[in-house]
Design a protein around this motif. Structure first.
Motif, PDB file in Angstrom:
ATOM      1  N   ARG A  14      45.105  88.772 -19.273  1.00 39.95           N
ATOM      2  CA  ARG A  14      44.060  88.666 -18.259  1.00 39.95           C
ATOM      3  C   ARG A  14      44.596  88.746 -16.829  1.00 39.95           C
ATOM      4  O   ARG A  14      43.824  88.701 -15.874  1.00 39.95           O
ATOM      5  N   THR A  56      47.035  90.666 -13.805  1.00 42.06           N
ATOM      6  CA  THR A  56      47.553  91.968 -13.396  1.00 42.06           C
ATOM      7  C   THR A  56      49.068  91.985 -13.528  1.00 42.06           C
ATOM      8  O   THR A  56      49.704  90.950 -13.763  1.00 42.06           O
ATOM      9  N   ALA A  76      46.040  95.812 -15.321  1.00 39.01           N
ATOM     10  CA  ALA A  76      46.191  94.854 -16.420  1.00 39.01           C
ATOM     11  C   ALA A  76      47.128  95.448 -17.461  1.00 39.01           C
ATOM     12  O   ALA A  76      47.299  96.682 -17.539  1.00 39.01           O
ATOM     13  N   SER A 127      46.671  96.023 -20.503  1.00 41.64           N
ATOM     14  CA  SER A 127      45.960  96.979 -21.359  1.00 41.64           C
ATOM     15  C   SER A 127      45.855  98.355 -20.717  1.00 41.64           C
ATOM     16  O   SER A 127      45.579  99.351 -21.404  1.00 41.64           O
TER      17      SER A 127
END
Length: 255
Positions: A110, A112, A151, A153
């Protein structure tokens, strides 16, 4: 804490030393993970640890990283015995003196990239603006200056590992520990990560790396071989892969 100065000109400081360490796990029956291992890391050295599964590689790294303590023997960091430290004191030592790079990156999903890098800075009295500036500098150092607000992801595997390396460097650690740092990466990306480790070593970083891949281990100055919890051999490599002109596959390159 900082690495103490050598006593005489030309002498190299010892960053961490394990002396006759033994560690046994009781899993139904005793498992001797380490059985009388002695090993020291000199300032600016790059050491790889290899061995079959169950040889004690991860246990040795856990001892050097103050994640565990030996049943017998001593572990010293910067000349200070850490074996008898309390859990909280070892945690503070880990946070200020040791940087960790893991195979699975271990980034907070969650946060950066920059926020992940600033996390270890809680161990230091650093204002938020300075943390952000340092995170930017470190991410630029690993080639991710344009990914500060992404992030995990949104990053590739290699980029995530670069964030993890930047995070490991956040507090200017005395010792950098890497546990299979290329294990989740393809060959090309893994080679790029090892090039980065070589650059960090060339900058004077002290690095201990666990790996099961010979080609990865050859980026180090020496390879420590563990077998059944004992030190079987110390092989001097001295960065032969980088210095000899060989390519990453191990074949000889042209001049």
């Amino acid at each position: 804490m900082s690495v103490h100065e050598p006593g005489t000109p030309g002498e190299t400081a010892t960053v961490v030393a394990a002396t006759d360490v033994r560690r046994t796990y009781h899993l139904g029956e005793p498992v001797h993970a380490l059985d009388g291992v002695s090993l020291s890391l000199e300032e600016g050295s790059f050491t790889a640890v290899m061995g079959p599964s169950g040889s004690g590689k991860s246990t040795l790294m856990n001892l050097f990283g103050c994640l565990d303590t030996p049943d017998e023997g001593t572990v010293e960091i910067d000349g200070r015995s850490v074996t008898a430290l309390s859990g909280s004191d070892r945690a503070r030592l880990r946070g200020t003196e040791i940087g960790f790079v893991f195979q699975t990156f271990n980034l907070m999903p969650r946060l950066t990239a920059a926020e992940n890098v600033t996390m270890p800075m809680v161990f230091h009295d650093v204002v938020d603006e300075d943390r952000r500036a340092r995170a930017r500098t470190l991410l630029e150092r690993v080639g991710l200056g344009d990914r500060l607000d992404h992030a995990p992801s949104e990053l590739s595997g290699g980029q995530r590992q670069r964030v993890a390396i930047a995070r490991a460097l956040a507090n200017e650690p005395t010792l950098l520990l890497a546990d299979e740092p290329t294990g989740n990466l393809d060959t090309e990306t893994g080679a790029e990560i090892m090039d980065l480790f070589r650059e960090l070593h060339d900058d004077g970083r002290t690095i201990l790396m666990v790996t099961h891949e010979r080609a990865i281990a050859e980026h180090a100055d020496r390879i420590v071989h563990l077998v059944d919890g004992t030190l079987d051999e110390i092989e001097e490599v001295r960065g032969s892969k980088a210095a000899s002109g060989r390519d990453r596959s191990g074949s000889e390159g042209s001049e």
